[in-house]
Design a protein around this motif. Structure first.
Motif: not given
Length: 145
Positions: A84, A88, A92
């Protein structure tokens, strides 16, 4: 508890229609296999993928962008914290770009609604003679501008 889920069970648990699940599968976002009767069977971990896909769509990401993100997730197990974190980190910049586009749209939309199209010199949507046809489909001045 069954180790694998039918498409109906995934639809019920995820809140996503079976037709959408088949669409996601056609696009390579989720995967299943067929049992001896020819029915789709999904690993239980697909529920997290579907939740992620739905959330990413709500955030404005395209299916192509989402595909790039889910391709980073393991297919043979439930994603862990490291998985994850990797997604992530890729997510972003995508969200930042979407936020920037939305802010630009918000700022221009207020001016557009307020102007009543009385000023053709300031109009961010005006495209006389379809001069922007070469730039691609959609409202290029609002999207790219």
């Amino acid at each position: 508890m069954d180790a694998e889920l039918s498409i109906g069970a995934v639809a019920e648990r995820s809140g996503v229609a079976s037709s959408a699940l088949r669409f996601y599968e056609d696009r390579g976002l989720i995967h299943s296999h067929r049992n001896s009767s020819g029915h789709r069977r999904y690993r239980r971990s697909v529920l997290r993928r579907v939740a992620f896909i739905r959330f990413a769509q709500q955030m404005g990401l395209t299916l192509a962008e989402i595909r790039g993100l889910v391709d980073e997730l393991p297919d043979n197990r439930v994603p862990d914290a490291d998985d994850w974190a990797r997604v992530s980190a890729a997510w972003t910049p995508l969200l930042d770009a979407h936020i920037e586009r939305l802010q630009r749209l918000r700022d221009r939309l207020t001016g557009c609604i307020g102007c009543g199209c009385l000023s053709m010199k300031r109009c961010g949507v005006l495209n006389p003679g379809d001069a922007l046809a070469h730039a691609g489909p959609g409202p290029r001045l609002v999207i790219d501008g």
